[in-house]
Scaffold this motif. Structure first.
Motif, PDB file in Angstrom:
ATOM      1  N   ASN A   2       1.145  56.395  68.702  1.00 24.19           N
ATOM      2  CA  ASN A   2       0.693  55.244  68.028  1.00 24.19           C
ATOM      3  C   ASN A   2       2.220  54.388  68.015  1.00 24.19           C
ATOM      4  O   ASN A   2       1.965  52.783  68.119  1.00 24.19           O
ATOM      5  CB  ASN A   2       0.282  55.259  66.533  1.00 24.19           C
ATOM      6  CG  ASN A   2      -0.992  56.001  66.738  1.00 24.19           C
ATOM      7  OD1 ASN A   2      -1.745  55.978  67.833  1.00 24.19           O
ATOM      8  ND2 ASN A   2      -1.762  56.723  65.534  1.00 24.19           N
ATOM      9  N   SER A  18       1.963  51.039  69.839  1.00 26.94           N
ATOM     10  CA  SER A  18       1.523  49.758  68.901  1.00 26.94           C
ATOM     11  C   SER A  18       1.670  48.157  69.435  1.00 26.94           C
ATOM     12  O   SER A  18       2.829  48.169  70.187  1.00 26.94           O
ATOM     13  CB  SER A  18       2.377  50.060  67.619  1.00 26.94           C
ATOM     14  OG  SER A  18       3.481  49.845  67.659  1.00 26.94           O
ATOM     15  N   SER A  19       0.933  47.463  68.904  1.00 27.50           N
ATOM     16  CA  SER A  19       0.877  46.133  69.619  1.00 27.50           C
ATOM     17  C   SER A  19       2.294  45.506  69.566  1.00 27.50           C
ATOM     18  O   SER A  19       2.760  44.704  70.123  1.00 27.50           O
ATOM     19  CB  SER A  19      -0.093  45.130  68.709  1.00 27.50           C
ATOM     20  OG  SER A  19       0.054  45.317  67.482  1.00 27.50           O
TER      21      SER A  19
END
Ligand SMILES: CCCCCCCCCCCCCCCC(=O)SCCNC(=O)CCNC(=O)[C@H](O)C(C)(C)COP(=O)(O)O
Ligand SMILES: Nc1ncnc2c1ncn2[C@@H]1O[C@H](COP(=O)(O)O)[C@@H](OP(=O)(O)O)[C@H]1O
Length: 351
Positions: free
Chosen positions: A260, A264-265
């Protein structure tokens, strides 16, 4: 007429076969005192040699020429040729971490409830096991009251070092290389068992290390594979030391967190630039909290190199002998004591 029995369903045939197979595995596990999972690990190495042989036989010569059968490839030069140093480094990091994590149960080690005395005692036991497997590695590949065991096997089965040139001989014995014939060189060389076969070309019953340094080539005799030995011995050592200490649930959680964080963005490139520092920090944190990953990555590299050795180098028997010596040391240190102290086989997979 005898009644015709109805045809058995495929499922019942499969079930019968699986039950028979599991029966064999249980039996083998009881005899060897290895857990079923450990047995599987031992079998994987044999299967790798078989797979290598199959690739070698099936693939046409031009297809099996690649980077990995070049002895100078980086994995061979940097990793395998210093294989015990890498093994020592990674298991050292793992044990240091493991010792410290006794006080930090959220990390991926299961040793969280040990008293300081128990922790020290575990560390001492580890040091004894490390010393024993290191001595086994030294005896087989480096030194055994003279030449190492692998060289002794080679020399006793008629192997010798050939193609030593006068120049290499001079370099090696430290004599003046400008003299075309130097008595000092010859005297020292004869002491070392070197004899002339033709003008300026010599051969000798020398061990592999000295032979290579003299620019010679080992030929004849049975030459057990040092690579197969090292790769198997090191992998088994690393797996036997780490599997039972790994908290697989915690590792899975940490891996998800890692994935993650990595994808993640806010990790997407900004203005076309990746935030390298962030990546280094995420990867660094993951590796520091889960040093077993680096240990298993080394095992992965060893497995690949073992496959390459199996495809390209040595005879089948020489690889098998390297494998058996690799098995023997680990069996002696980790499994033999079970015949005396713990006759009941624990059949659990590592958590
Ligand atoms: C009387 C008993 C002797 C007692 C010795 C006690 C030792 C106790 C432990 C001491 C700690 C030793 C620490 C070792 C640290 C290192 O690992 S340093 C050396 C690193 N060297 C290597 O990793 C070399 C690995 N390479 C090989 O073994 C061979 O090259 C090979 C891969 C087997 C291939 O062989 P070839 O001949 O090249 O084909
Ligand atoms: N996986 C691999 N990749 C590259 N070279 C390998 C290899 N396995 C074995 N070799 C090379 O094959 C030779 C025999 O290896 P071993 O006896 O240790 O099994 C060695 O050559 P050199 O001794 O010329 O380096 C070794 O470097």
């Amino acid at each position: 007429m005898a009644p015709i029995s109805p045809p058995k369903s495929n499922e019942s045939v499969y079930n019968k076969h699986i039950t028979t197979l599991l029966g064999w595995v249980t039996h083998a596990s009881r005899i060897t005192r290895l857990t079923e999972f450990e047995l599987l690990i031992f079998v994987v190495f044999v299967m790798t040699l078989v797979l290598g042989k199959l690739i070698n036989v099936v693939a046409p010569q031009e297809e099996i020429q690649n980077y990995f059968n070049n002895k100078r490839n980086i994995f061979n030069v940097v990793f395998a040729k210093n294989g015990w140093a890498w093994t020592t480094l990674l298991i050292g990091i793992f044990q240091t971490f493991n010792y410290r994590t006794s006080a930090a149960p959220n990390l991926s080690s299961i040793r969280s409830n040990l008293s300081p005395q128990q922790r020290s005692s575990e560390l001492v036991k580890f040091a004894v096991r490390y010393t024993l497997v290191t001595v086994w590695w030294i005896f087989f590949t480096q030194w055994f009251f003279g030449y190492p065991i692998m060289d002794k096997i080679f020399l006793h089965t008629g192997g010798k070092c050939v193609n030593i040139t006068q120049k290499k001989l001079s370099d090696f014995t430290g004599a003046n290389p400008n003299h075309s014939f130097d008595f000092q060189v010859m005297e020292r060389a004869i002491d070392a068992g070197v004899k002339a076969v033709e003008e300026e070309i010599f051969e000798s019953a020398l061990g592999s290390v000295v032979c290579r340094r003299m620019g010679g080539k080992m030929t004849g005799g049975h030459d057990p594979s040092g690579h197969v030995f090292l790769l198997v011995h090191s992998s088994l050592f690393l797996l036997f030391e780490t599997l039972h200490l790994t908290n697989f649930d915690q590792l899975a959680r940490n891996s998800r967190k890692f994935k993650n964080a990595l994808f993640s963005s806010d990790e997407t490139p900004k203005d076309g630039k990746w935030d390298v520092q962030k990546y280094v920090s995420v990867i660094g944190t993951f590796m520091a909290e889960n040093p077993v990953v680096a240990v298993w990555a080394l095992c992965g590299l060893w497995w690949w190199m073992l496959l390459m050795t199996a495809v390209y180098f040595h005879s089948w028997l020489e690889k098998l002998v390297g494998l058996l010596w690799g098995y023997l040391g680990i069996f002696g240190v980790y499994v033999l004591p079970r015949f005396y102290h713990n006759p009941a086989v624990t059949r659990a997979k590592p958590n």
